[in-house]
Design a protein around this motif. Structure first.
Motif, PDB file in Angstrom:
ATOM      1  N   TRP A   1       0.838  -1.213   0.000  1.00  0.00           N
ATOM      2  CA  TRP A   1       0.000   0.000   0.000  1.00  0.00           C
ATOM      3  C   TRP A   1       0.860   1.245   0.000  1.00  0.00           C
ATOM      4  O   TRP A   1       0.412   2.311  -0.446  1.00  0.00           O
ATOM      5  CB  TRP A   1      -0.923   0.016   1.221  1.00  0.00           C
ATOM      6  N   ASP A   2       2.052   1.146   0.543  1.00  0.00           N
ATOM      7  CA  ASP A   2       2.910   2.329   0.637  1.00  0.00           C
ATOM      8  C   ASP A   2       3.881   2.443  -0.532  1.00  0.00           C
ATOM      9  O   ASP A   2       4.629   3.409  -0.611  1.00  0.00           O
ATOM     10  CB  ASP A   2       3.712   2.295   1.955  1.00  0.00           C
ATOM     11  N   ASN A   3       3.892   1.440  -1.397  1.00  0.00           N
ATOM     12  CA  ASN A   3       4.848   1.475  -2.506  1.00  0.00           C
ATOM     13  C   ASN A   3       4.318   2.297  -3.675  1.00  0.00           C
ATOM     14  O   ASN A   3       4.382   1.888  -4.826  1.00  0.00           O
ATOM     15  CB  ASN A   3       5.190   0.053  -2.959  1.00  0.00           C
ATOM     16  N   GLY A   4       3.797   3.448  -3.378  1.00  0.00           N
ATOM     17  CA  GLY A   4       3.404   4.371  -4.429  1.00  0.00           C
ATOM     18  C   GLY A   4       2.039   4.071  -5.012  1.00  0.00           C
ATOM     19  O   GLY A   4       1.461   3.054  -4.708  1.00  0.00           O
ATOM     20  N   PRO A   5       1.536   4.955  -5.881  1.00  0.00           N
ATOM     21  CA  PRO A   5       0.222   4.729  -6.476  1.00  0.00           C
ATOM     22  C   PRO A   5       0.219   3.442  -7.304  1.00  0.00           C
ATOM     23  O   PRO A   5       1.236   3.089  -7.893  1.00  0.00           O
ATOM     24  CB  PRO A   5       0.030   5.941  -7.388  1.00  0.00           C
ATOM     25  N   PHE A   6      -0.930   2.785  -7.337  1.00  0.00           N
ATOM     26  CA  PHE A   6      -1.035   1.539  -8.106  1.00  0.00           C
ATOM     27  C   PHE A   6      -0.868   1.794  -9.603  1.00  0.00           C
ATOM     28  O   PHE A   6      -0.537   0.893 -10.347  1.00  0.00           O
ATOM     29  CB  PHE A   6      -2.390   0.881  -7.872  1.00  0.00           C
ATOM     30  N   TYR A   7      -1.130   3.014 -10.048  1.00  0.00           N
ATOM     31  CA  TYR A   7      -1.144   3.273 -11.490  1.00  0.00           C
ATOM     32  C   TYR A   7       0.050   4.081 -11.970  1.00  0.00           C
ATOM     33  O   TYR A   7       0.025   4.643 -13.060  1.00  0.00           O
ATOM     34  CB  TYR A   7      -2.465   3.955 -11.881  1.00  0.00           C
ATOM     35  N   GLU A   8       1.089   4.161 -11.145  1.00  0.00           N
ATOM     36  CA  GLU A   8       2.305   4.866 -11.545  1.00  0.00           C
ATOM     37  C   GLU A   8       3.470   3.897 -11.458  1.00  0.00           C
ATOM     38  O   GLU A   8       3.566   3.114 -10.513  1.00  0.00           O
ATOM     39  CB  GLU A   8       2.602   6.044 -10.596  1.00  0.00           C
ATOM     40  N   ARG A   9       4.358   3.994 -12.421  1.00  0.00           N
ATOM     41  CA  ARG A   9       5.520   3.111 -12.424  1.00  0.00           C
ATOM     42  C   ARG A   9       6.459   3.459 -11.268  1.00  0.00           C
ATOM     43  O   ARG A   9       6.943   2.611 -10.555  1.00  0.00           O
ATOM     44  CB  ARG A   9       6.256   3.252 -13.769  1.00  0.00           C
ATOM     45  N   LEU A  10       6.723   4.747 -11.117  1.00  0.00           N
ATOM     46  CA  LEU A  10       7.643   5.188 -10.078  1.00  0.00           C
ATOM     47  C   LEU A  10       6.828   5.713  -8.913  1.00  0.00           C
ATOM     48  O   LEU A  10       6.091   6.677  -9.060  1.00  0.00           O
ATOM     49  CB  LEU A  10       8.557   6.284 -10.623  1.00  0.00           C
ATOM     50  N   GLY A  11       6.972   5.074  -7.782  1.00  0.00           N
ATOM     51  CA  GLY A  11       6.145   5.427  -6.635  1.00  0.00           C
ATOM     52  C   GLY A  11       6.524   6.767  -6.031  1.00  0.00           C
ATOM     53  O   GLY A  11       7.576   7.326  -6.318  1.00  0.00           O
ATOM     54  N   ASN A  12       5.640   7.263  -5.176  1.00  0.00           N
ATOM     55  CA  ASN A  12       5.963   8.462  -4.412  1.00  0.00           C
ATOM     56  C   ASN A  12       7.068   8.144  -3.439  1.00  0.00           C
ATOM     57  O   ASN A  12       7.112   7.040  -2.891  1.00  0.00           O
ATOM     58  CB  ASN A  12       4.736   8.953  -3.642  1.00  0.00           C
ATOM     59  N   PHE A  13       7.923   9.119  -3.233  1.00  0.00           N
ATOM     60  CA  PHE A  13       9.056   8.827  -2.390  1.00  0.00           C
ATOM     61  C   PHE A  13       8.750   9.067  -0.929  1.00  0.00           C
ATOM     62  O   PHE A  13       8.194  10.089  -0.582  1.00  0.00           O
ATOM     63  CB  PHE A  13      10.288   9.640  -2.829  1.00  0.00           C
ATOM     64  N   PRO A  14       9.074   8.095  -0.086  1.00  0.00           N
ATOM     65  CA  PRO A  14       8.747   8.281   1.330  1.00  0.00           C
ATOM     66  C   PRO A  14       9.520   9.455   1.907  1.00  0.00           C
ATOM     67  O   PRO A  14      10.682   9.660   1.587  1.00  0.00           O
ATOM     68  CB  PRO A  14       9.183   6.965   1.976  1.00  0.00           C
ATOM     69  N   GLY A  15       8.861  10.238   2.739  1.00  0.00           N
ATOM     70  CA  GLY A  15       9.545  11.313   3.439  1.00  0.00           C
ATOM     71  C   GLY A  15       9.596  12.630   2.702  1.00  0.00           C
ATOM     72  O   GLY A  15      10.095  13.612   3.222  1.00  0.00           O
ATOM     73  N   PHE A  16       9.101  12.677   1.468  1.00  0.00           N
ATOM     74  CA  PHE A  16       9.149  13.931   0.716  1.00  0.00           C
ATOM     75  C   PHE A  16       7.752  14.460   0.401  1.00  0.00           C
ATOM     76  O   PHE A  16       7.589  15.314  -0.448  1.00  0.00           O
ATOM     77  CB  PHE A  16       9.937  13.750  -0.581  1.00  0.00           C
ATOM     78  N   GLY A  17       6.749  13.932   1.045  1.00  0.00           N
ATOM     79  CA  GLY A  17       5.398  14.420   0.813  1.00  0.00           C
ATOM     80  C   GLY A  17       4.736  13.718  -0.352  1.00  0.00           C
ATOM     81  O   GLY A  17       5.361  12.967  -1.097  1.00  0.00           O
ATOM     82  N   ILE A  18       3.457  13.978  -0.503  1.00  0.00           N
ATOM     83  CA  ILE A  18       2.660  13.331  -1.539  1.00  0.00           C
ATOM     84  C   ILE A  18       3.107  13.805  -2.916  1.00  0.00           C
ATOM     85  O   ILE A  18       3.539  14.945  -3.087  1.00  0.00           O
ATOM     86  CB  ILE A  18       1.170  13.641  -1.290  1.00  0.00           C
ATOM     87  N   GLU A  19       3.025  12.924  -3.899  1.00  0.00           N
ATOM     88  CA  GLU A  19       3.302  13.264  -5.299  1.00  0.00           C
ATOM     89  C   GLU A  19       4.756  13.640  -5.546  1.00  0.00           C
ATOM     90  O   GLU A  19       5.055  14.366  -6.466  1.00  0.00           O
ATOM     91  CB  GLU A  19       2.406  14.423  -5.768  1.00  0.00           C
ATOM     92  N   THR A  20       5.655  13.181  -4.683  1.00  0.00           N
ATOM     93  CA  THR A  20       7.069  13.450  -4.925  1.00  0.00           C
ATOM     94  C   THR A  20       7.755  12.155  -5.333  1.00  0.00           C
ATOM     95  O   THR A  20       7.876  11.244  -4.538  1.00  0.00           O
ATOM     96  CB  THR A  20       7.745  14.006  -3.662  1.00  0.00           C
ATOM     97  N   THR A  21       8.170  12.083  -6.580  1.00  0.00           N
ATOM     98  CA  THR A  21       8.872  10.898  -7.032  1.00  0.00           C
ATOM     99  C   THR A  21      10.366  11.148  -6.980  1.00  0.00           C
ATOM    100  O   THR A  21      10.810  12.289  -6.841  1.00  0.00           O
ATOM    101  CB  THR A  21       8.479  10.547  -8.479  1.00  0.00           C
ATOM    102  N   ALA A  22      11.119  10.062  -7.113  1.00  0.00           N
ATOM    103  CA  ALA A  22      12.580  10.180  -7.134  1.00  0.00           C
ATOM    104  C   ALA A  22      13.018  11.116  -8.252  1.00  0.00           C
ATOM    105  O   ALA A  22      13.974  11.880  -8.100  1.00  0.00           O
ATOM    106  CB  ALA A  22      13.205   8.805  -7.312  1.00  0.00           C
ATOM    107  N   ASP A  23      12.296  11.092  -9.374  1.00  0.00           N
ATOM    108  CA  ASP A  23      12.678  11.950 -10.500  1.00  0.00           C
ATOM    109  C   ASP A  23      12.479  13.426 -10.197  1.00  0.00           C
ATOM    110  O   ASP A  23      13.271  14.268 -10.613  1.00  0.00           O
ATOM    111  CB  ASP A  23      11.875  11.561 -11.749  1.00  0.00           C
TER     112      ASP A  23
END
Lengths: 248, 392
Positions: free
Chosen positions: B314-336
């Motif tokens: 459940w925490d590994n990012g949105p189900f419909y995005e390849r690159l999940g949201n990054f923990p600790g950087f707030g919602i909608e923040t990916t590694a990219d």
């Protein structure tokens, strides 16, 4: 501004063979590996959209991209292992002890480099024969990122492989909550290399531009050119990171 | 009235084997063998493995089973009793003998609790403990109480005398949705609450019915814990990624991806990788055993894998995005996004530093005294007859 008095006579330069051939070879192979791994890595993370009427069996480009990524990773690992070995048998500038920030003198030098080259709050000649202490420290951090990328990458790769090597790293998976969690960190760490490259290339140009010791070309021929009268023009301060060479 | 505990005792005294009980219920020898063969195939056993399964079911009597429910939705039980193969429910619910399970228990209230106590006392060190659901540890475990006792206390009591523990589903194996951030009840998987007992993590939300049956048959047949992976999952069912057994895999290798759920690529059945399919990071048997008697599985139905057999899915990012949201950087923040921001700041910093250098170090830059082109030594004349000779 603390400006050194212009010398009335030109410097006499000592040519010093700083980077031995294996170090240069390692550097460029490593640079190539990182370039290939980063490009293929980002492609794997977000492949371009393709619309085709062709059958899937006609094409294998994504498979090749992944293959290149994995094969390059092996080259990268063994090249890195070789560099660690060379830290024990190479010359004083390649020595592993320079990379570990264990001595007080190294931290003093880091402070000087920060003041002279980065913040430029102090203007005095400062140049190292090998890397300066801040550079060695940065490379030490970079080596840690290397290790993380190798461990996380091969941990994810292990389940696609029967080879023993990737299976050395499977302990990483539970630490990061499985493949998906580890993949995030592997992806984020890739950005380290992008940012490192920007700073690294800039600083090489900076040093060559300001000091004129041939830093840029030293990774091609191995030589640096340093004034025989020292960095401070006879003010008694010695070169950082080793002596100016056996003959000086 | 005969309680379940009494029945368990009676059956135990009778020493009736699983096979005898099945035939008594009208299962033919042929169906029995088919079941054994099918279970062996699911477990990845060879031809001689079938004989071992047959032999075990013909000779072994029941294993007492206690099946606990804590923080969960009972979808594991639902999956299990809806197995396509009728013998699965029969064999494992009626014949292996479920001595206690809240959902399917005839007894209720004090009777049910009495039944549990009887079983764990009578079969101390012998019974198999199946756990569905996570154990909340926050506030001393008040978030899940059964019969006035917290799940935390119950699990400690019941696990003490268990021979082995099967953790059913993602809740019991890694906490599932109730352990997702911020995990208000401190939902904790079984393996982090109980130590010193062999624990089999049968992952999934829910696990595939055939996988659940396979694990039980394995325990019955071989009387030992199946080979487990690093996360405690039986290797027979969780050693391969959904991605590696996916029939859409050739599209992945060819770089053919669905770009949106309503595009032409989706209609052609391309790979769902870019739609956030977690198949490449998920270990399960969905691609081979599939669901509902092998009818289909999520990817076959046009939806990406959500990775339900992995920890923290459940925490590994949105189900419909390849690159999940990054923990600790707030919602909608990916590694990219992080990388691009830091990268842009770096380039800006380098540019500013270059300007600073030209100002602060202008004395060092460029031509210094004695370095002008006029100071260069004259080019020595080349004597064509004395090439390479030492002139000095």
């Amino acid at each position: 501004m603390n400006t050194p008095a212009p010398s009335s006579r030109p410097h006499t330069f000592q040519r010093i063979y700083v980077w031995e051939l294996p170090v240069r070879f390692y550097h460029w192979l490593n640079a190539l590996c990182i370039l290939v791994l980063t490009v293929t890595g980002f492609l794997i993370a977000n492949p371009p959209a393709i619309n085709t009427a062709g059958e899937a069996s006609f094409s294998y480009w994504f498979g090749w991209t992944r293959f290149i990524h994995f094969a390059t990773a092996y080259v990268f690992v063994f090249n890195f292992a070789f560099r660690i070995y060379w830290g024990f048998v190479g010359n004083q500038y390649a020595d592993w002890k320079n990379f570990l920030p264990l001595r007080l003198a190294q931290f003093r030098e880091v402070r000087s480099v920060l003041r002279v080259d980065i913040l430029q709050s102090l203007n005095r000649p400062l140049a190292a024969v090998g890397h300066n202490a801040l550079a060695y420290l940065t490379y030490f951090v970079m080596f840690l990122v290397f290790l993380f990328q190798v461990a996380s990458g091969f941990a994810m790769y292990a389940n696609m492989s029967d080879a023993w090597f990737p299976h050395l790293f499977t302990w990483m998976l539970p630490l990061f909550g499985g493949d998906a969690g580890l993949r995030h960190w592997h992806h984020l760490a890739t950005w380290f290399f992008v940012i490192f490259t920007v700073i690294h290339v800039y600083l090489v140009f900076y040093h060559d531009y300001v000091e004129g010791h041939g830093v840029l070309s030293s990774m091609a021929g191995g030589w640096k050119f340093l004034p025989k009268d020292g960095p401070g023009k006879g003010d008694g301060r010695s070169w950082f990171s080793g002596k100016p060479g056996p003959k000086a | 009235m005969e309680t379940i505990a009494d029945r368990a005792t009676r059956v135990d005294h009778d020493q009736v084997t699983v096979y005898e009980q099945l035939t008594a219920r009208g299962v033919s020898r042929r169906d029995f063998l088919k079941f054994c063969g099918w279970m062996s195939a699911c477990m990845g056993l060879g031809a001689d493995g079938i004989a071992q399964v047959v032999h075990a079911l013909e000779t072994k009597t029941r294993i007492p089973v206690v099946w606990m429910h804590f923080q969960e939705c009972t979808c594991c039980s639902e999956s299990f009793i809806r197995s396509s193969h009728p013998i699965v429910a029969d064999i494992l619910l009626d014949k292996i003998s479920l001595d206690y399970t809240e959902t399917l228990l005839a007894a209720s209230g004090h009777q049910a609790e009495q039944c549990l106590q009887d079983t764990i006392r009578k079969y101390k060190g012998e019974y198999l403990l199946c756990i569905e659901g996570s154990v909340p540890l926050a506030e001393d475990g008040v978030y899940c109480c059964i019969g006035g006792k917290s799940a935390k206390d119950i699990v400690a009591e019941v696990a003490a005398g268990a021979k082995a523990i099967i953790a059913w589903g993602n809740c019991a194996c890694s906490g599932c949705v109730q352990a997702a951030k911020p995990n208000p009840t401190a939902a904790t998987p079984v393996h982090k609450v109980i130590s010193g007992k062999p624990i089999i993590n049968v992952q999934g939300c829910p696990p595939i019915a055939e996988v659940m049956a396979g694990v039980l048959v394995h325990l019955l047949t071989f009387d030992r814990i199946p080979q487990l992976d690093a996360q405690g999952r039986p290797k027979a069912f969780y050693s391969r990624r959904v991605h590696d057994t996916c029939y859409r895999r050739p599209n992945y290798d060819a770089g053919l991806f669905v770009e949106s759920f309503d595009d032409d690529n989706a209609r052609k059945g391309y790979c769902l990788y870019k739609m956030g399919c977690k198949g490449p990071t998920t270990y399960n048997s969905c691609g081979t055993i599939r669901w509902n008697g092998g009818v289909s599985f999520p990817i076959q139905s046009g939806h990406g894998c959500i990775g339900c057999s992995e920890s923290n899915f459940w925490d590994n990012g949105p189900f419909y995005e390849r690159l999940g949201n990054f923990p600790g950087f707030g919602i909608e923040t990916t590694a990219d996004k992080i990388g691009l921001a830091v990268g842009a700041a770096t380039v800006a910093g380098a540019a500013a530093h270059a300007v600073l250098t030209n100002i602060r170090k202008h004395h060092e830059i460029g031509e210094q005294p004695g370095e002008s082109a006029a100071d260069a030594p004259p080019t020595p004349a080349i004597d064509p007859h004395n090439q390479g000779g030492n002139q000095s």
